[in-house]
Motif scaffolding. Structure first.
Motif, mmCIF file in Angstrom:
data_model
loop_
_atom_site.group_PDB
_atom_site.id
_atom_site.type_symbol
_atom_site.label_atom_id
_atom_site.label_comp_id
_atom_site.label_asym_id
_atom_site.label_seq_id
_atom_site.Cartn_x
_atom_site.Cartn_y
_atom_site.Cartn_z
ATOM 1 N N LYS A 134 0.810 -1.217 0.000
ATOM 2 C CA LYS A 134 0.000 0.000 0.000
ATOM 3 C C LYS A 134 0.843 1.266 0.000
ATOM 4 O O LYS A 134 0.360 2.338 0.362
ATOM 5 N N SER B 163 -7.362 -0.986 4.311
ATOM 6 C CA SER B 163 -7.598 0.039 3.294
ATOM 7 C C SER B 163 -8.993 0.616 3.498
ATOM 8 O O SER B 163 -9.936 -0.141 3.757
ATOM 9 N N LYS C 150 -1.487 8.431 4.188
ATOM 10 C CA LYS C 150 -0.823 7.711 3.106
ATOM 11 C C LYS C 150 0.471 7.089 3.618
ATOM 12 O O LYS C 150 1.215 7.710 4.371
ATOM 13 N N ASN D 299 2.345 4.696 -0.634
ATOM 14 C CA ASN D 299 1.761 5.903 -1.244
ATOM 15 C C ASN D 299 0.251 5.818 -1.399
ATOM 16 O O ASN D 299 -0.345 6.629 -2.110
ATOM 17 N N GLN D 300 -0.374 4.853 -0.756
ATOM 18 C CA GLN D 300 -1.823 4.734 -0.794
ATOM 19 C C GLN D 300 -2.414 5.021 0.586
ATOM 20 O O GLN D 300 -1.722 4.975 1.601
ATOM 21 N N GLU D 301 -3.697 5.326 0.600
ATOM 22 C CA GLU D 301 -4.393 5.651 1.834
ATOM 23 C C GLU D 301 -4.681 4.384 2.622
ATOM 24 O O GLU D 301 -5.142 3.377 2.073
ATOM 25 N N ASN E 286 -0.302 13.013 5.994
ATOM 26 C CA ASN E 286 -1.522 13.636 5.487
ATOM 27 C C ASN E 286 -1.209 15.080 5.171
ATOM 28 O O ASN E 286 -0.033 15.475 5.126
ATOM 29 N N LEU F 283 3.017 7.455 8.313
ATOM 30 C CA LEU F 283 1.874 7.904 7.524
ATOM 31 C C LEU F 283 1.939 9.414 7.396
ATOM 32 O O LEU F 283 2.385 10.109 8.311
ATOM 33 N N ASN G 243 4.037 6.366 3.781
ATOM 34 C CA ASN G 243 5.197 7.101 3.276
ATOM 35 C C ASN G 243 6.488 6.300 3.399
ATOM 36 O O ASN G 243 7.254 6.179 2.453
#
Length: 254
Positions: A82, A133, A103, A84-86, A116, A114, A105
């Motif tokens: 995941k 997710s 996200k 770079n994904q939320e 934001n 993470l 990182n």
């Protein structure tokens, strides 16, 4: 298989058959005069599914073999999928479950970062209850993990790997799994808010040892054991100014 032929005769016949063989060009694995061996006898899409299944099966086998490492192994795999994904991370704080979104990182050996729009959040794996997710957010291919570099960077990685990687965060994440201590050490001078089981401590990172984090806040220092940290959140400039104002008021009243 026995043929009853001498080796020289067998080799001669084999080469003759090879010369007379009608070659079929594989449109997928052959480009020009170059031949690339297929990864397996199955079609590419089936091979990819099998490879992903085997990777996950091996991970679960390893995690079950060493239960004490199961949690960080599974969390690292999930966050790498995941990047770079939320995501939503659930942590345990004061016997209460708190939800943190952001996200992915940085994925470390014992922590994840993470981000934001406002904050950077360091979360140790030991405080994470679960991660997932968010519903309604599409999952996309991790093409961003393919790091593109130019010829100059390629030369530097070949001739001076250590210094080149150490000077770039993105390369550190690409080649190494940092510890929480190692990552915080590179953020010396930054202001953070540390969430502990019974309080919140804010200050500037002065130093980081193997076991503790030293913060300074307007002349006073505070040493915090890393084992007791629930999470660390970057402090914004407005928060720093607000805290400075409160300290000035206290000093005037004294």
């Amino acid at each position: 298989m026995r043929t009853g032929m001498r080796h020289s005769d067998y080799l001669k016949n084999l080469l003759e058959e090879r010369r007379n063989e009608v070659r079929q060009v594989d449109p997928i694995h052959e480009v020009g005069n170059q031949i690339t061996s297929p990864p397996s006898a199955t079609p590419l899409e089936e091979n990819k599914i099998i490879a992903e299944y085997l990777e996950q099966k091996n991970l679960h086998t390893l995690a079950n073999a060493v239960p004490e490492f199961k949690k960080p192994l599974i969390l690292k795999k999930f966050f790498k999928m995941k990047r770079n994904q939320e995501v939503i991370v659930y942590i345990d704080h004061q016997d209460d479950t708190q939800e943190i979104s952001g996200k992915v990182n940085t994925i470390g050996r014992d922590f994840v970062i993470l981000t934001n729009l406002k904050d950077r959040i360091w979360i140790p794996y030991k405080t994470i209850l679960s991660a997932n997710s968010p519903s309604g957010v599409p999952t996309y291919e991790n093409a961003h993990q393919n790091f593109i570099y130019d010829n100059d960077l390629k030369r530097k990685l070949t001739t001076n790997f250590g210094e080149t990687v150490a000077n770039r965060d993105v390369l550190i994440q690409q080649f190494f799994e940092e510890s929480l201590k190692g990552n915080l050490d590179r953020w010396q001078g930054g202001w953070v808010k540390v969430l502990l089981p019974d309080e919140i401590v804010m200050g500037k990172i002065i130093s980081v040892t193997e076991d503790s984090l030293v913060l300074q806040s307007f002349g006073s220092e505070r040493e915090i054991a890393l084992t007791g940290v629930t999470l660390i959140r970057s402090a914004r400039l407005f928060t720093q100014i607000l805290l400075m104002g409160k300290n000035m008021i206290k000093s005037i009243l004294r």
